[in-house]
Design a protein around this motif. Structure first.
Motif, mmCIF file in Angstrom:
data_model
loop_
_atom_site.group_PDB
_atom_site.id
_atom_site.type_symbol
_atom_site.label_atom_id
_atom_site.label_comp_id
_atom_site.label_asym_id
_atom_site.label_seq_id
_atom_site.Cartn_x
_atom_site.Cartn_y
_atom_site.Cartn_z
ATOM 1 N N UNK A 1 32.091 -13.569 15.504
ATOM 2 C CA UNK A 1 32.790 -14.797 15.193
ATOM 3 C C UNK A 1 32.392 -14.979 13.597
ATOM 4 N N UNK A 2 33.595 -15.320 12.844
ATOM 5 C CA UNK A 2 33.443 -15.442 11.569
ATOM 6 C C UNK A 2 33.356 -14.265 10.520
ATOM 7 N N UNK A 3 33.434 -12.909 11.419
ATOM 8 C CA UNK A 3 33.656 -11.878 10.546
ATOM 9 C C UNK A 3 35.223 -11.831 9.701
ATOM 10 N N UNK A 4 34.916 -11.086 8.745
ATOM 11 C CA UNK A 4 36.216 -10.853 7.951
ATOM 12 C C UNK A 4 35.889 -9.935 6.910
ATOM 13 N N UNK B 1 32.269 -8.820 5.872
ATOM 14 C CA UNK B 1 31.182 -10.039 5.417
ATOM 15 C C UNK B 1 31.147 -10.924 6.659
ATOM 16 N N UNK B 2 29.677 -11.448 6.975
ATOM 17 C CA UNK B 2 29.747 -12.475 7.878
ATOM 18 C C UNK B 2 29.726 -13.750 7.467
ATOM 19 N N UNK B 3 29.760 -14.821 8.092
ATOM 20 C CA UNK B 3 29.729 -16.266 7.660
ATOM 21 C C UNK B 3 28.321 -16.419 6.852
ATOM 22 N N UNK C 1 26.507 -14.402 5.014
ATOM 23 C CA UNK C 1 26.265 -13.659 3.969
ATOM 24 C C UNK C 1 26.074 -12.180 4.263
ATOM 25 N N UNK C 2 25.678 -11.822 5.329
ATOM 26 C CA UNK C 2 25.249 -10.259 5.792
ATOM 27 C C UNK C 2 26.582 -9.661 5.620
ATOM 28 N N UNK C 3 26.373 -8.500 5.037
ATOM 29 C CA UNK C 3 27.352 -7.409 4.641
ATOM 30 C C UNK C 3 27.371 -6.350 5.447
ATOM 31 N N UNK C 4 28.016 -5.882 6.374
ATOM 32 C CA UNK C 4 28.182 -4.510 7.168
ATOM 33 C C UNK C 4 29.125 -3.682 6.567
ATOM 34 N N UNK D 1 23.561 -5.018 4.619
ATOM 35 C CA UNK D 1 22.961 -5.496 3.526
ATOM 36 C C UNK D 1 22.675 -6.828 3.968
ATOM 37 N N UNK D 2 21.262 -7.370 3.935
ATOM 38 C CA UNK D 2 20.950 -8.735 4.462
ATOM 39 C C UNK D 2 21.349 -9.908 3.779
ATOM 40 N N UNK D 3 21.542 -9.629 2.289
ATOM 41 C CA UNK D 3 22.041 -10.823 1.575
ATOM 42 C C UNK D 3 23.366 -10.470 0.775
ATOM 43 N N UNK D 4 24.139 -9.783 1.493
ATOM 44 C CA UNK D 4 25.519 -9.526 0.622
ATOM 45 C C UNK D 4 25.355 -8.415 -0.454
#
Length: 224
Positions: free
Chosen positions: A92-95, A134-136, A138-141, A157-160
């Motif tokens: 949910x919210x992934x883009x 990017x997740x809602x 701010x986490x960055x996979x 990346x836990x903080x984008x």
């Protein structure tokens, strides 16, 4: 009429000075503990997000070993198609990150703060073959390369793209093991993940934290 004696200005200043000294001594410890707990919570959250998403994908597409492209994820184009089909629709919210972010130094990291190992060495993670999501919150996979068994690594990346972008601090590495239909921290099967959680190589730091009952090991290479 008796007047109550108040504090003198000197006494107030001395008291405030003592409070300031105590705060200065204890605040770094409080901040450190908070950062450690926040990091551990985000590692748990990221693993849950990935595994829950792939469980939903398995319900729709069957056993992961039969998925399209699962046997050839070394090819960047295949990784993109794979992530678009089997991960993004189930988070949910992934883009997908914007093209501008994707092109900036390869992965969206500012040139002043690219991914680094704890010893300060810049890693080779600036290739456009990675695929950032990017997740809602701010986490960055980003889907990275594959290991010797063809399993895709997923760096988190836990903080984008915000600094410090240091492995073991805000960057951690997971792996999608298709034979087990699950995502794990890299090094989860090591007897001692700390052997690959060092200042020169922090790839298995998430596994070291998890294996230490979700606490930061005493010999952890990164200071929070």
């Amino acid at each position: 009429m008796r007047l109550s004696k108040g504090f003198t200005l000197a006494e107030v200043l001395i008291t405030l000075g003592i409070i300031g000294i105590i705060a200065a001594m204890t605040l770094p410890t409080v901040v450190k503990k908070y950062k450690e707990k926040q990091t551990i919570a985000q590692i748990k959250y990221s693993l849950n997000i990935l595994n829950n998403a792939f469980r939903l994908a398995i319900a729709d597409h069957g056993d992961m070993r039969d998925w399209k492209y699962i046997d050839n994820l070394e090819e960047p184009t295949n990784r993109k198609i794979f992530i678009d089909k089997y991960l993004i629709p189930y988070v949910k919210g992934a883009k997908v990150s914007s093209q501008e972010s994707y092109d900036c130094n390869g992965l969206g990291y500012p040139t002043t703060s690219p991914p680094r190992q704890p010893n300060g060495n810049i890693t080779g993670m600036t290739s456009k073959t990675f695929y950032p999501i990017t997740l809602l919150n701010g986490i960055f996979f980003y889907a990275a390369s594959t290991d010797n068994n063809g399993n895709m690594t997923i760096d988190v990346d836990l903080n984008g793209t915000n600094p410090p972008n240091i492995f073991g601090y805000d960057l951690f590495v997971f792996i999608l093991e298709r034979e087990k239909n699950s995502v794990y921290a890299v090094g989860h099967n090591y007897e001692n993940p700390m052997t690959s959680c060092t200042k020169g190589n922090a790839w298995s730091c998430a596994a070291a934290i998890i294996k230490n009952e979700y606490t930061i090991p005493k010999n952890y290479p990164v200071k929070f």
